[in-house]
Scaffold this motif. Structure first.
Motif, PDB file in Angstrom:
ATOM      1  N   ASN A 165      23.946-119.188  64.690  1.00  0.00           N
ATOM      2  CA  ASN A 165      23.581-120.249  63.758  1.00  0.00           C
ATOM      3  C   ASN A 165      22.720-121.255  64.526  1.00  0.00           C
ATOM      4  O   ASN A 165      23.165-121.800  65.527  1.00  0.00           O
ATOM      5  CB  ASN A 165      24.828-120.930  63.198  1.00  0.00           C
ATOM      6  N   PRO A 166      21.503-121.555  64.094  1.00  0.00           N
ATOM      7  CA  PRO A 166      20.831-120.954  62.935  1.00  0.00           C
ATOM      8  C   PRO A 166      19.885-119.816  63.308  1.00  0.00           C
ATOM      9  O   PRO A 166      19.362-119.141  62.449  1.00  0.00           O
ATOM     10  CB  PRO A 166      20.021-122.131  62.368  1.00  0.00           C
ATOM     11  N   SER A 167      19.638-119.597  64.631  1.00  0.00           N
ATOM     12  CA  SER A 167      18.649-118.601  65.014  1.00  0.00           C
ATOM     13  C   SER A 167      19.223-117.626  66.026  1.00  0.00           C
ATOM     14  O   SER A 167      20.210-117.916  66.715  1.00  0.00           O
ATOM     15  CB  SER A 167      17.390-119.274  65.581  1.00  0.00           C
ATOM     16  N   ALA A 190      11.819-110.718  69.116  1.00  0.00           N
ATOM     17  CA  ALA A 190      11.512-111.463  67.891  1.00  0.00           C
ATOM     18  C   ALA A 190      12.680-112.402  67.631  1.00  0.00           C
ATOM     19  O   ALA A 190      13.822-112.103  67.976  1.00  0.00           O
ATOM     20  CB  ALA A 190      11.306-110.518  66.712  1.00  0.00           C
ATOM     21  N   VAL A 191      12.397-113.548  67.021  1.00  0.00           N
ATOM     22  CA  VAL A 191      13.438-114.545  66.739  1.00  0.00           C
ATOM     23  C   VAL A 191      13.540-114.740  65.234  1.00  0.00           C
ATOM     24  O   VAL A 191      12.517-114.917  64.552  1.00  0.00           O
ATOM     25  CB  VAL A 191      13.129-115.882  67.434  1.00  0.00           C
ATOM     26  N   TRP A 192      14.762-114.687  64.724  1.00  0.00           N
ATOM     27  CA  TRP A 192      14.985-114.983  63.307  1.00  0.00           C
ATOM     28  C   TRP A 192      15.661-116.346  63.201  1.00  0.00           C
ATOM     29  O   TRP A 192      16.764-116.552  63.693  1.00  0.00           O
ATOM     30  CB  TRP A 192      15.865-113.933  62.640  1.00  0.00           C
ATOM     31  N   ASN A 193      14.973-117.287  62.560  1.00  0.00           N
ATOM     32  CA  ASN A 193      15.550-118.573  62.195  1.00  0.00           C
ATOM     33  C   ASN A 193      16.026-118.447  60.757  1.00  0.00           C
ATOM     34  O   ASN A 193      15.229-118.190  59.851  1.00  0.00           O
ATOM     35  CB  ASN A 193      14.516-119.691  62.336  1.00  0.00           C
ATOM     36  N   SER A 194      17.325-118.615  60.545  1.00  0.00           N
ATOM     37  CA  SER A 194      17.909-118.343  59.234  1.00  0.00           C
ATOM     38  C   SER A 194      17.545-119.376  58.173  1.00  0.00           C
ATOM     39  O   SER A 194      17.877-119.194  56.999  1.00  0.00           O
ATOM     40  CB  SER A 194      19.435-118.249  59.350  1.00  0.00           C
ATOM     41  N   LEU A 195      16.875-120.467  58.551  1.00  0.00           N
ATOM     42  CA  LEU A 195      16.356-121.387  57.544  1.00  0.00           C
ATOM     43  C   LEU A 195      15.124-120.767  56.903  1.00  0.00           C
ATOM     44  O   LEU A 195      14.256-120.233  57.592  1.00  0.00           O
ATOM     45  CB  LEU A 195      15.990-122.726  58.186  1.00  0.00           C
ATOM     46  N   ASP A 196      15.031-120.823  55.578  1.00  0.00           N
ATOM     47  CA  ASP A 196      13.881-120.228  54.922  1.00  0.00           C
ATOM     48  C   ASP A 196      12.662-121.154  55.016  1.00  0.00           C
ATOM     49  O   ASP A 196      12.705-122.206  55.668  1.00  0.00           O
ATOM     50  CB  ASP A 196      14.191-119.860  53.465  1.00  0.00           C
TER      51      ASP A 196
END
Length: 213
Positions: free
Chosen positions: A135-137, A177-183
């Motif tokens: 959380n969050p990434s 690669a990085v996923w930030n869970s904020l849209d």
């Protein structure tokens, strides 16, 4: 029952009455490779699980700081020649230790060019995201044995596409690669289990991760 599992199979069953597991064979592929002095080499290993610990070794001795799923030699020298393997343990499934199969590395004559082209990693691999849960990434590491088109995408439990992280041609080597869970509007993606998938050429891999908001 006693059986052979990955760490990700064992972790949820720790503490279950009657559950046990046996030592397993090594992971990955044995490789003999030679690179020129000054070249770059990325070695990768994958073993499923959320609490894995990695320690790369050369000629049986631990390499200081080499504690990730990928170990990179940025500019090879004669002292880098040897036998490489990775010891994989897990803080939840503590009775199991895995080792990657040996990579025999030889160093050939240098070309005189220090910024040599990147050496291909030994295998195609999609590593467990870190941290997980997150959380969050979170960061997703993977390795490509050859250049080509690559897609890295996130799906929810229902199979709906949530985010495309990578959709382009990439060179061979260790990638992330990085996923930030904020849209895109700053809204939080709901907590839960998600899947991340990589596709490149005729290869693909899928793993799960846990988002906790």
């Amino acid at each position: 029952h006693t059986n052979r599992f990955t760490f990700e199979d064992i972790e949820p069953n720790i503490g279950v009455s009657g559950f046990s597991y046996t030592p397993q064979d090594s992971v990955g592929e044995a490789v003999d490779t030679t690179i020129a002095e000054g070249q770059r080499l990325a070695l990768s290993v994958h073993a499923g699980g959320t609490a894995n610990q990695y320690q790369w070794m050369r000629n049986g001795a631990a390499i200081a700081g080499a504690t990730g799923g990928t170990y990179e030699i940025t500019s090879a020298g004669p002292l880098d020649a040897g036998k490489y393997a990775c010891k994989i343990t897990n803080t939840i499934a503590t009775a199991l230790t895995l080792y990657s199969k040996t990579v025999h590395l030889s160093i050939g004559p240098g070309t005189g060019i220090k910024e040599a082209p990147e050496q291909n990693p030994a295998v195609f691999a999609l590593l467990q995201n870190y941290p997980n849960p997150f959380n969050p990434s979170t960061r997703i590491d993977y390795s490509l044995p050859e250049p080509g088109p690559v897609q890295v995408r996130i799906f929810n439990l229902q199979g709906r596409l949530i985010r495309t992280l990578v959709d382009e041609s990439q060179t061979a080597g260790a990638k992330s690669a990085v996923w930030n869970s904020l849209d895109d509007h700053g809204e939080k993606t709901p907590s839960g289990i998600y899947f991340y998938e990589i596709k490149t050429g005729d290869r693909s891999a899928l793993k799960k991760m846990i988002l906790v908001q």
